[in-house]
Write a protein that holds these residues in place. Structure first.
Motif, PDB file in Angstrom:
ATOM      1  N   ALA A  79      -8.148  -3.767   5.237  1.00 48.21           N
ATOM      2  CA  ALA A  79      -8.715  -4.119   3.914  1.00 48.21           C
ATOM      3  C   ALA A  79      -9.818  -5.146   3.963  1.00 48.21           C
ATOM      4  CB  ALA A  79      -7.620  -4.731   3.193  1.00 48.21           C
ATOM      5  N   THR A 119     -13.237  -4.140  -3.215  1.00 49.95           N
ATOM      6  CA  THR A 119     -12.266  -4.125  -2.120  1.00 49.95           C
ATOM      7  C   THR A 119     -12.437  -2.580  -1.598  1.00 49.95           C
ATOM      8  OG1 THR A 119     -10.491  -3.491  -3.856  1.00 49.95           O
ATOM      9  CG2 THR A 119     -10.873  -5.901  -3.409  1.00 49.95           C
ATOM     10  N   TYR A 128      -9.551  -0.325   1.309  1.00 48.33           N
ATOM     11  CA  TYR A 128      -8.153  -0.352   1.979  1.00 48.33           C
ATOM     12  C   TYR A 128      -8.228   1.088   3.084  1.00 48.33           C
ATOM     13  CZ  TYR A 128      -6.673  -3.490  -1.660  1.00 48.33           C
ATOM     14  OH  TYR A 128      -6.599  -4.723  -2.395  1.00 48.33           O
ATOM     15  N   LYS A 164      -3.136   1.840   1.208  1.00 50.19           N
ATOM     16  CA  LYS A 164      -3.217   1.849  -0.105  1.00 50.19           C
ATOM     17  C   LYS A 164      -2.043   2.106  -0.814  1.00 50.19           C
ATOM     18  CE  LYS A 164      -7.938   4.062   0.077  1.00 50.19           C
ATOM     19  NZ  LYS A 164      -8.658   5.157  -0.144  1.00 50.19           N
TER      20      LYS A 164
END
Length: 114
Positions: free
Chosen positions: A49, A57, A59, A64
């Motif tokens: 991440a 952001t 991931y 997730k």
């Protein structure tokens, strides 16, 4: 130059939670993004991440919905909250900061037992 100090990690049972932190010092104003990579024995390093200076952001698909990255700008610290941990999350997690240069933390072991 940016210096990074990681904390957190350790041993946890599957389904448990851990929080990693990464504190930055030095030329923090040069940082564009911070995040974590991880690497398990025999596996390639993968991005877990990251978060930009604007708060965006991203991931890895494998984390997730379970991991959350967030930052405390006043403390120049980024956190990775890891919930619903699985044995396959076991790895060395390394914090990084990307700016003019890449800076790396010392790495921390996360072990999830089944």
């Amino acid at each position: 130059q940016v210096q990074l100090v990681e904390s957190g990690g350790g041993l946890v049972q599957a389904g448990g939670s851990l929080r990693l932190s990464c504190a930055a010092s030095g030329n923090v104003f040069s940082i564009n993004s911070m995040g974590w990579y991880r690497q398990a024995p025999g596996n390639q390093r993968e991005l877990v991440a990251d978060i930009t200076s604007y708060g965006s952001t991203r991931y890895a698909d494998s984390v997730k919905g379970r991991f959350t990255i967030f930052r405390d700008n006043a403390k120049n610290t980024v956190y990775l909250q890891m919930n619903s941990l699985k044995p396959e999350d076991t790895a060395v997690y390394s914090c990084y900061a990307r700016g003019y240069l890449w800076s790396w933390g010392q790495g921390t072991q996360v072990t999830v037992s089944s």
